[in-house]
Scaffold this motif. Sequence first.
Motif, PDB file in Angstrom:
ATOM      1  N   ILE A 176       0.841  -1.203   0.000  1.00 45.61           N
ATOM      2  CA  ILE A 176       0.000   0.000   0.000  1.00 45.61           C
ATOM      3  C   ILE A 176       0.877   1.253   0.000  1.00 45.61           C
ATOM      4  N   LEU A 177       1.897   1.274   0.851  1.00 42.61           N
ATOM      5  CA  LEU A 177       2.768   2.441   0.899  1.00 42.61           C
ATOM      6  C   LEU A 177       3.463   2.668  -0.435  1.00 42.61           C
ATOM      7  N   ASN A 178       3.968   1.599  -1.032  1.00 40.43           N
ATOM      8  CA  ASN A 178       4.652   1.736  -2.311  1.00 40.43           C
ATOM      9  C   ASN A 178       3.714   2.264  -3.390  1.00 40.43           C
ATOM     10  N   ALA A 179       2.501   1.730  -3.418  1.00 38.99           N
ATOM     11  CA  ALA A 179       1.531   2.173  -4.417  1.00 38.99           C
ATOM     12  C   ALA A 179       1.137   3.629  -4.208  1.00 38.99           C
ATOM     13  N   ALA A 180       1.140   4.067  -2.947  1.00 42.58           N
ATOM     14  CA  ALA A 180       0.762   5.447  -2.632  1.00 42.58           C
ATOM     15  C   ALA A 180       1.939   6.409  -2.763  1.00 42.58           C
ATOM     16  N   THR A 190       4.336  13.649  12.242  1.00 43.12           N
ATOM     17  CA  THR A 190       4.066  14.390  11.003  1.00 43.12           C
ATOM     18  C   THR A 190       4.242  13.495   9.791  1.00 43.12           C
ATOM     19  N   GLU A 191       5.308  12.718   9.780  1.00 38.92           N
ATOM     20  CA  GLU A 191       5.530  11.787   8.662  1.00 38.92           C
ATOM     21  C   GLU A 191       4.411  10.761   8.588  1.00 38.92           C
ATOM     22  N   CYS A 196      -0.431   8.611   5.851  1.00 44.09           N
ATOM     23  CA  CYS A 196      -1.847   8.234   5.871  1.00 44.09           C
ATOM     24  C   CYS A 196      -2.644   9.028   4.836  1.00 44.09           C
ATOM     25  N   LYS A 197      -2.345  10.312   4.705  1.00 41.62           N
ATOM     26  CA  LYS A 197      -3.036  11.145   3.714  1.00 41.62           C
ATOM     27  C   LYS A 197      -2.703  10.689   2.299  1.00 41.62           C
ATOM     28  N   ALA A 198      -1.454  10.310   2.075  1.00 47.08           N
ATOM     29  CA  ALA A 198      -1.049   9.827   0.748  1.00 47.08           C
ATOM     30  C   ALA A 198      -1.787   8.538   0.392  1.00 47.08           C
ATOM     31  N   VAL A 199      -1.971   7.677   1.382  1.00 48.89           N
ATOM     32  CA  VAL A 199      -2.709   6.427   1.157  1.00 48.89           C
ATOM     33  C   VAL A 199      -4.146   6.724   0.775  1.00 48.89           C
TER      34      VAL A 199
END
Length: 446
Positions: A176-180, A190-191, A196-199
């Motif tokens: 999921i992280l890679n796709a986002a 903050t990171e 989470c927002k990118a996902v």
Amino acid sequence: MKLRMAMKKVFTVSLAGAVVLSLTACGSPKEKKKVDGGTSTSSASNPSDEGGGKEVTLEFQQWWGVELPDGALAEVCQEFTDKTGIKIELLSNPYADTKTQIAAGAAAGTMADVVGLDGSWVYDFAKQGSIANLTDAMKDVGYDDSQLSDQIKYEGNTYMIPVVNFAYPMYVNMDILNAAGVSKIPTTWTEFQDACKAVKEYDSSIAGWAIPLSTESPSGIQNQFMSWLWASGGSMLTDNNKPNLTGNSDLEKTVEFVKELDEAGVIAEGAYSMKEPDMVEEFTNGRVAFMTDGISHLTTIRKEAPDLNFDIVKLPVMEGFTGQSGMDVANWGIGIAENCENKKEAWQFVEYLMSPEVNAKLSELANAFPGNSKAEPDYSKSDELFQKTYDLFQECYAVNEFTGLPTSEELMRTFDEQLQLYLDGDTSSAADMLKAVQEIWEPAFE
């Protein structure tokens, strides 16, 4: 607000009072039981009988058999039967069901002879007089308790012994992280928010993070909420274990942090009715990018989703924190029912489980850390992510400030209720929310 449910929230009442009483209607553990791997059937004589020909069978109620490899707990118990002639009847059900049935047995005086315990239950059951004083049991046989890594006490006496201990790291779905487009696992709040927002921007059907806030099973407050505070070196208690919620800037920041995640729409839907197993299911099925969960579920996730590409890391910390992180821990504790008619044999079984060799074996089977300091489990064949978690755990200090507190589960529940009000906008600030919780908590500590 994103977490508001369509149905009106129903807040449960005190575990120490109405909940325990109402559970008597559920029936005793003997009426609702799942025997795990059958009852030990060895015909060996019981060496503790002193020639009386007495055959002893102990009921052992717990949730461990469900979470261990199939038949593993039954095998451990059979070995005890083979050595002693004391039979063990396993009553194995999921955690939530076990808690309900043990509470029902406590209220009715029909608790199973030996019970698996969560540290948050101890104060209530000990005060109620439904679990036995293990300090007396250890003194009666001259047991050396220095080998125990911990003991959970009430009024100076031990009522629960942690058998194995579980760390609560953060699980991360790497696909999921890679796709986002998130190239770096977050290490700060903050990171984490940005990830989470990118996902959510990548796929609105996937949540960045999940938090189980069901008031029926409010352990999400210790395992998924307070774990953020502890990871950044914070505390919810004073030095003498009294509530320290008001004027606690770190705790205020933690409440506001969760509020910001909610307002950003990155928390999994249905949090108010979600329980920990529901959260694990969401993660296992690829619908959540991050979750904080016990290492005990690693085997379950591997089994149910063998192709899931995930990692385990320490929780991110608030900006500017450079100290040692605390890592939330839970444990499989054990106790003896006060209504047990064979306490001597029951203690034999507890002592057997806490022996270095058996305790090491249980730790290996459960992907957990031993409760006997002399146990030497061999983790060389364990999942590589368990090995990584063990290394991460070594970098942190173990913490769970709810363990052994008075009416611990009710404290979590009332915090949960007030947190939901704040998330829904019914409380104007984190400071006001924490002030309300402080006022509710204080009578329990008087």
